[in-house]
Design a protein around this motif. Structure first.
Motif, short mmCIF file in Angstrom:
data_model
loop_
_atom_site.label_atom_id
_atom_site.label_comp_id
_atom_site.label_asym_id
_atom_site.label_seq_id
_atom_site.Cartn_x
_atom_site.Cartn_y
_atom_site.Cartn_z
N GLY A 13 -2.51 101.93 4.87
CA GLY A 13 -2.29 100.60 5.45
C GLY A 13 -1.35 99.76 4.61
O GLY A 13 -0.49 99.04 5.14
N GLU A 14 -1.49 99.84 3.30
CA GLU A 14 -0.61 99.07 2.42
C GLU A 14 0.83 99.57 2.51
O GLU A 14 1.76 98.77 2.53
N LEU A 15 1.02 100.89 2.59
CA LEU A 15 2.36 101.44 2.74
C LEU A 15 2.95 101.03 4.09
O LEU A 15 4.11 100.63 4.17
N ARG A 20 6.76 97.78 7.07
CA ARG A 20 6.93 96.81 8.15
C ARG A 20 7.63 95.55 7.62
O ARG A 20 8.52 95.01 8.26
N GLU A 21 7.21 95.08 6.45
CA GLU A 21 7.84 93.90 5.84
C GLU A 21 9.30 94.16 5.50
O GLU A 21 10.16 93.30 5.73
N LEU A 22 9.59 95.33 4.94
CA LEU A 22 10.97 95.67 4.60
C LEU A 22 11.84 95.69 5.85
O LEU A 22 12.94 95.12 5.86
N ILE A 23 11.36 96.32 6.91
CA ILE A 23 12.12 96.41 8.15
C ILE A 23 12.36 95.02 8.73
O ILE A 23 13.46 94.72 9.20
N ALA A 24 11.35 94.16 8.69
CA ALA A 24 11.50 92.80 9.22
C ALA A 24 12.44 91.98 8.35
O ALA A 24 13.22 91.17 8.86
N TRP A 25 12.38 92.17 7.05
CA TRP A 25 13.19 91.38 6.12
C TRP A 25 14.64 91.82 6.13
O TRP A 25 15.54 91.04 5.88
N TYR A 26 14.89 93.10 6.42
CA TYR A 26 16.23 93.66 6.35
C TYR A 26 16.63 94.24 7.70
O TYR A 26 16.77 95.44 7.85
N ALA A 58 15.79 103.35 10.41
CA ALA A 58 15.51 104.72 9.99
C ALA A 58 16.55 105.18 8.97
O ALA A 58 16.20 105.82 7.96
N ALA A 59 17.81 104.83 9.18
CA ALA A 59 18.87 105.21 8.25
C ALA A 59 18.68 104.52 6.90
O ALA A 59 18.86 105.14 5.84
N VAL A 60 18.31 103.24 6.91
CA VAL A 60 18.08 102.50 5.66
C VAL A 60 16.93 103.13 4.88
O VAL A 60 17.03 103.36 3.67
N LEU A 61 15.82 103.43 5.55
CA LEU A 61 14.69 104.04 4.86
C LEU A 61 15.03 105.44 4.35
O LEU A 61 14.64 105.82 3.25
N SER A 62 15.80 106.20 5.11
CA SER A 62 16.22 107.53 4.67
C SER A 62 17.09 107.43 3.42
O SER A 62 16.89 108.18 2.46
N GLN A 63 18.02 106.50 3.42
CA GLN A 63 18.90 106.32 2.26
C GLN A 63 18.10 105.84 1.05
O GLN A 63 18.35 106.26 -0.08
N LEU A 64 17.13 104.97 1.27
CA LEU A 64 16.28 104.49 0.18
C LEU A 64 15.53 105.65 -0.48
O LEU A 64 15.50 105.77 -1.70
N VAL A 65 14.98 106.54 0.34
CA VAL A 65 14.26 107.69 -0.20
C VAL A 65 15.22 108.60 -0.95
O VAL A 65 14.92 109.07 -2.06
N ARG A 66 16.40 108.86 -0.38
CA ARG A 66 17.38 109.72 -1.06
C ARG A 66 17.80 109.12 -2.41
O ARG A 66 17.89 109.83 -3.41
N THR A 67 18.09 107.84 -2.44
CA THR A 67 18.51 107.17 -3.66
C THR A 67 17.42 107.24 -4.72
O THR A 67 17.69 107.53 -5.89
N GLN A 68 16.19 106.97 -4.33
CA GLN A 68 15.10 107.01 -5.29
C GLN A 68 14.83 108.44 -5.77
O GLN A 68 14.46 108.64 -6.92
N THR A 69 15.03 109.42 -4.90
CA THR A 69 14.89 110.81 -5.32
C THR A 69 15.93 111.14 -6.38
O THR A 69 15.63 111.76 -7.40
N MET A 70 17.16 110.69 -6.16
CA MET A 70 18.22 110.91 -7.15
C MET A 70 17.87 110.23 -8.47
O MET A 70 18.09 110.79 -9.55
N THR A 71 17.32 109.03 -8.40
CA THR A 71 16.93 108.32 -9.61
C THR A 71 15.84 109.10 -10.34
O THR A 71 15.91 109.28 -11.56
#
Length: 97
Positions: A13-15, A20-26, A58-71
């Motif tokens: 639920g927290e995730l 949901r907040e990220l999608i609404a904010w961005y 969906a593209a923003v979340l996918s890129q976020l996951v890819r970037t964090q994986t690289m980090t």
């Protein structure tokens, strides 16, 4: 679309709330665009949280996951193996602080 309320703040639920907040904010999609993906999170007690994502979200979340994986892997686009947050210094980069 939420299928169940988070019972006492479960991890699922927290995730779901954070996404949901990220999608609404961005917002990156026009309001008339249709959802392209439904991401469903399920908790250990069977609670389910469904998030309808438009293509841009969906593209923003996918890129976020890819970037964090690289980090996490300590890699950069140029393959220098330098952390994207600290540039290999072990401290957060001033630009991201």
């Amino acid at each position: 679309m939420q299928e169940a309320a988070p019972p006492g703040g479960t991890a699922a639920g927290e995730l779901a709330d954070a996404l949901r907040e990220l999608i609404a904010w961005y917002p990156v999609d026009p309001p008339w665009s249709e959802p392209a993906v439904t991401l469903t999170l399920a908790g250990p007690e069977g609670e389910r949280y469904a998030l309808d994502l438009r293509p841009g979200a969906a593209a923003v979340l996918s890129q976020l996951v890819r970037t964090q994986t690289m980090t996490c892997e300590g890699e950069t686009v140029d393959g220098s193996a330098r952390c994207m947050h600290c540039d290999g210094r072990g401290r957060q980069h001033p630009a991201t602080a």
